[in-house]
Design a protein around this motif. Structure first.
Motif, short mmCIF file in Angstrom:
data_model
loop_
_atom_site.label_atom_id
_atom_site.label_comp_id
_atom_site.label_asym_id
_atom_site.label_seq_id
_atom_site.Cartn_x
_atom_site.Cartn_y
_atom_site.Cartn_z
N LEU A 64 0.77 -1.20 -0.07
CA LEU A 64 0.15 -0.13 -0.09
C LEU A 64 0.88 1.22 0.06
CD1 LEU A 64 -2.78 -0.96 2.42
CD2 LEU A 64 -3.08 -0.42 0.19
N GLY A 65 1.83 1.29 0.80
CA GLY A 65 2.91 2.40 0.97
C GLY A 65 3.57 2.51 -0.44
N VAL A 66 3.80 1.69 -1.40
CA VAL A 66 4.39 2.07 -2.40
C VAL A 66 3.49 2.57 -3.39
CG1 VAL A 66 5.50 0.86 -4.68
CG2 VAL A 66 6.40 0.26 -2.20
N LEU A 67 2.16 1.88 -3.43
CA LEU A 67 1.25 2.27 -4.31
C LEU A 67 0.67 3.71 -4.25
CD1 LEU A 67 -0.48 0.76 -6.51
CD2 LEU A 67 -2.34 0.55 -4.68
N VAL A 68 0.46 4.02 -2.85
CA VAL A 68 -0.12 5.20 -2.76
C VAL A 68 0.84 6.30 -2.70
CG1 VAL A 68 -1.02 6.72 -0.80
CG2 VAL A 68 -1.69 4.29 -1.03
N GLY A 69 2.05 6.00 -2.33
CA GLY A 69 3.25 7.04 -2.37
C GLY A 69 3.35 7.25 -4.08
N LEU A 70 3.32 6.62 -4.90
CA LEU A 70 3.39 6.91 -6.22
C LEU A 70 2.47 7.68 -6.89
CD1 LEU A 70 4.70 3.06 -7.88
CD2 LEU A 70 6.20 5.45 -7.55
N LEU A 71 1.23 7.53 -6.33
CA LEU A 71 -0.03 7.98 -6.68
C LEU A 71 0.09 9.56 -6.25
CD1 LEU A 71 -2.78 5.52 -6.42
CD2 LEU A 71 -1.95 6.33 -8.55
N THR A 72 0.42 9.74 -4.85
CA THR A 72 0.26 10.94 -4.29
C THR A 72 1.53 11.76 -4.83
OG1 THR A 72 1.42 10.27 -2.10
CG2 THR A 72 -0.84 10.44 -1.98
N ALA A 73 2.38 11.20 -5.10
CA ALA A 73 3.60 11.85 -5.92
C ALA A 73 3.23 12.61 -7.37
CB ALA A 73 4.79 11.08 -5.86
N ARG A 74 2.74 11.46 -7.98
CA ARG A 74 2.55 11.83 -9.46
C ARG A 74 0.85 12.21 -9.98
NH1 ARG A 74 7.41 12.84 -10.78
NH2 ARG A 74 6.72 13.23 -12.53
N VAL A 75 0.09 11.80 -9.29
CA VAL A 75 -1.44 12.54 -9.57
C VAL A 75 -1.80 13.21 -8.59
CG1 VAL A 75 -3.60 11.33 -10.06
CG2 VAL A 75 -1.56 9.79 -10.30
N PHE A 76 -2.11 14.63 -9.08
CA PHE A 76 -2.57 15.61 -8.51
C PHE A 76 -3.77 15.45 -7.50
CE2 PHE A 76 -4.14 19.90 -7.82
CZ PHE A 76 -2.99 20.55 -7.06
N ALA A 77 -4.61 14.73 -8.06
CA ALA A 77 -5.78 14.49 -7.06
C ALA A 77 -5.46 13.84 -5.89
CB ALA A 77 -6.82 13.75 -8.12
N PHE A 78 -4.72 12.87 -6.09
CA PHE A 78 -4.29 12.15 -4.91
C PHE A 78 -3.41 12.92 -3.88
CE2 PHE A 78 -5.50 8.71 -7.42
CZ PHE A 78 -6.14 7.58 -6.75
N LYS A 79 -2.34 13.53 -4.60
CA LYS A 79 -1.75 14.40 -3.54
C LYS A 79 -2.73 15.74 -2.85
CE LYS A 79 1.81 17.97 -4.06
NZ LYS A 79 2.72 17.68 -3.29
N VAL A 80 -3.48 16.09 -3.42
CA VAL A 80 -4.32 17.00 -2.76
C VAL A 80 -5.21 16.30 -1.76
CG1 VAL A 80 -6.34 18.77 -2.78
CG2 VAL A 80 -4.55 18.60 -4.79
#
Ligand code: ADP
Ligand code: MG
Lengths: 275, 252
Positions: free
Chosen positions: B76-92
């Motif tokens: 989960l950490g790898v998956l969510v980390g990649l998403l929050t870093a590269r997909v703006f909606a997840f980051k916000v």
């Protein structure tokens, strides 16, 4: 002979010929927004026509906007005013028809030399075997036969830049942008790189824009040298270089020396050399 | 190879030194052997625990808990980390929230985990997975956010699709950070494992420590502590070796 082997499918890509790779720059300027609401004019309005298949150099003191102009042509940096057109089409963003050899090699260290070249070929609908053949050929052309499976970290600076060259020209881009590509190399390696680059260019006739602050390099390589003023830069003089190639640094013609002195004189003017 | 040997040599010397001092101090009779057992006492306790079968069964249970929790948290950490870093909606949506969660220590989660998941395996997995997740997320997020601009420019100017840019450039460029996160996560999995086992467990190394406390069996406690030390060190070594293979270009 080699260029025929490497030629990509006509329907997906056209080889740069006499009519492909023309660049029209009209009053293009670039202003950056700096922190604190300040504006930095990196490139003063500049106009320039670059003929298809020609090899031109941009020379000027550091900070004058050479990289900015190159990045604008590559679509990496938006222009603030004016237009830049490639074969009549305005440049609106990054375009794979414009190949770039970056100042820092920008090779992917997690791929081998071969893997890096294959990366560029993956967008073409060709068979795996054909892709491999082309990548091998490209590496052979830059003299890296037998190094295909080496990682960039295990190659010398010169070899890395050869991989970067192979990766960029393997798709025969219409335009090749090079930003001080050999600046970090020693003099001897640089001579070898010049030979390789000219051989590739002569085989493919891509339009080359070559940024350098080395006057000799510009005179050895290019058809035209555009000299820029200190920042915010604009082109203050264009020099045609008509000497036949190969031009050897150790056998300078009188013309070469005259041109060299002239450019160095221009760069020495007040406000030019103080960087 | 020679440096490897040197390292092992140093380890052996350092450990024998510590044991020797420990033994000497115990032999002087200055310390109460009930509070601070001598090496032979600890060895005897270990043999007893082994013969009872709990040494091996505790080890198995604790390792399984750590492995399950780690696997859930790390993926989960790898998956969510990649998403929050590269997909703006997840980051916000997630970055501020996860940043707020970070200072909450695993041990503080044990009571609520027990209420939510009971004293069975579920609460252990939850506490471990949570801790591992945050460590792996943070490192993955930092690594994938900080991918050098030249790599992205190069990928795009070479005509890579966004999909290829993500899997062939962003992921490998972030890999060294991900590996650091996983190594840290493995160490934290152990910490939170013990935290989870100290209360509300009926097996595992942490439980055995707590159990020994009730009878003031310090020799058994020492066995548990030594087990944890050795396991943690071995696990870390394994992660270092795997990491070196995985991101081989980093050391070059
Ligand atoms: N992204 C940027 N933001 C702000 N200023 C920039 C940026 N890129 C370049 N500049 C400024 O623009 C000017 C021209 O830079 P550059 O094109 O890199 O010069 P050159 O390549 O000729 O050395 C410099 O003053 C530089 O500091
Ligand atoms: Mg520059």
């Amino acid at each position: 002979m080699m260029s025929a082997v490497l030629k990509l499918h006509e329907e997906t890509h056209t080889m740069p010929g006499t009519d492909v790779g023309r660049i029209d720059i009209e009053n293009a300027s670039v202003v950056f927004n700096a922190p604190g609401g300040r504006k930095i004019e990196a490139l003063a309005p500049t106009s320039l026509v670059i003929e298809p298949g020609s090899f031109i150099s941009l020379i000027g003191p550091s900070g004058c906007g050479k990289s900015t102009l190159l990045n604008a042509v590559g679509g990496f940096v938006p222009i603030t005013s004016g237009t830049i057109r490639l074969d009549g089409e305005p440049v609106t963003g990054i375009n794979p028809d414009v190949g770039v050899v970056f100042q820092q090699y920008a090779l992917f260290p997690w791929f081998t030399a071969l893997g890096n070249v294959l990366f560029a070929l993956k967008r073409f609908p060709i068979s795996k075997e054909e892709r491999r053949d082309r990548a091998y050929q490209a590496l052979k052309e830059v003299g890296l036969e037998g190094r295909e499976n080496t990682f960039p970290g295990q190659l010398s600076g010169g070899m890395r830049q050869r991989v970067a060259l192979a990766r960029t020209f393997v798709t025969s881009p219409k335009v090749l942008l090079m930003d001080e590509p050999f600046g970090a190399l020693d003099a001897q390696t640089r001579v070898v790189m010049h030979e390789i680059l000219l051989r590739i260019w002569e085989a493919r006739k891509s339009t080359v824009i070559f940024v350098t602050h080395d006057v000799d390099e510009a005179l050895i390589l290019s058809d035209k040298a555009h000299i820029m003023s200190a920042g915010p830069g604009r082109i203050i003089e264009t020099m045609d270089i008509t000497d036949a190639r190969p031009r050897l640094a150790h056998q300078m013609t009188e013309n070469f020396l005259v041109n060299r002195n002239h450019i160095i004189g221009l760069l020495r003017q007040p406000g030019m050399g103080d960087h | 190879m020679e440096t490897q040997l040197k390292k092992y040599g140093q380890l052996v010397i350092s450990l024998s030194g510590v044991v020797a001092v420990w033994w000497l101090v115990s032999a002087t009779g200055l310390v109460n052997p009930n509070l601070f057992p001598a090496p032979p006492q600890v060895l005897t306790a270990a043999v007893e625990l082994y013969q009872d079968g709990v040494l091996v069964s505790d080890l198995k249970i604790s390792l399984t808990r750590a492995a399950v929790g780690f696997t859930i948290g790390a993926s989960l950490g790898v998956l969510v980390g990649l998403l929050t870093a590269r997909v703006f909606a997840f980051k916000v949506a997630l970055e501020p929230f996860l940043t707020l969660l970070r200072p909450i220590p695993a041990i503080a989660l044990v009571p609520i985990a027990i209420v939510w998941f009971g004293i069975g395996e579920g609460s252990k997995y939850f506490v471990i997975a949570y801790t591992v997740f945050l460590a792996v997320w943070l490192n993955t997020h930092a690594g994938a956010s900080g991918v050098a601009g030249t790599y992205i420019r190069a990928a795009r100017s070479l005509g890579a699709s966004r999909f290829r840019e993500f899997f062939e450039v962003v992921v490998p460029a972030a890999a060294p950070h991900i590996v650091v996160g996983l190594r840290l996560g493995a160490a934290l999995a152990f910490l939170s494992l013990v935290a989870a086992e100290l209360s509300g467990a009926s097996s595992g190394i942490g439980f055995r420590l707590q159990d020994a406390r009730q009878f003031i069996q310090t020799d058994r406690m020492f066995v548990g502590l030594i087990q944890l030390g050795i396991l943690g060190a071995l696990l870390d070594a394994v992660f270092v070796i795997i990491g070196r293979r995985l991101v081989h270009w980093e050391s070059a």
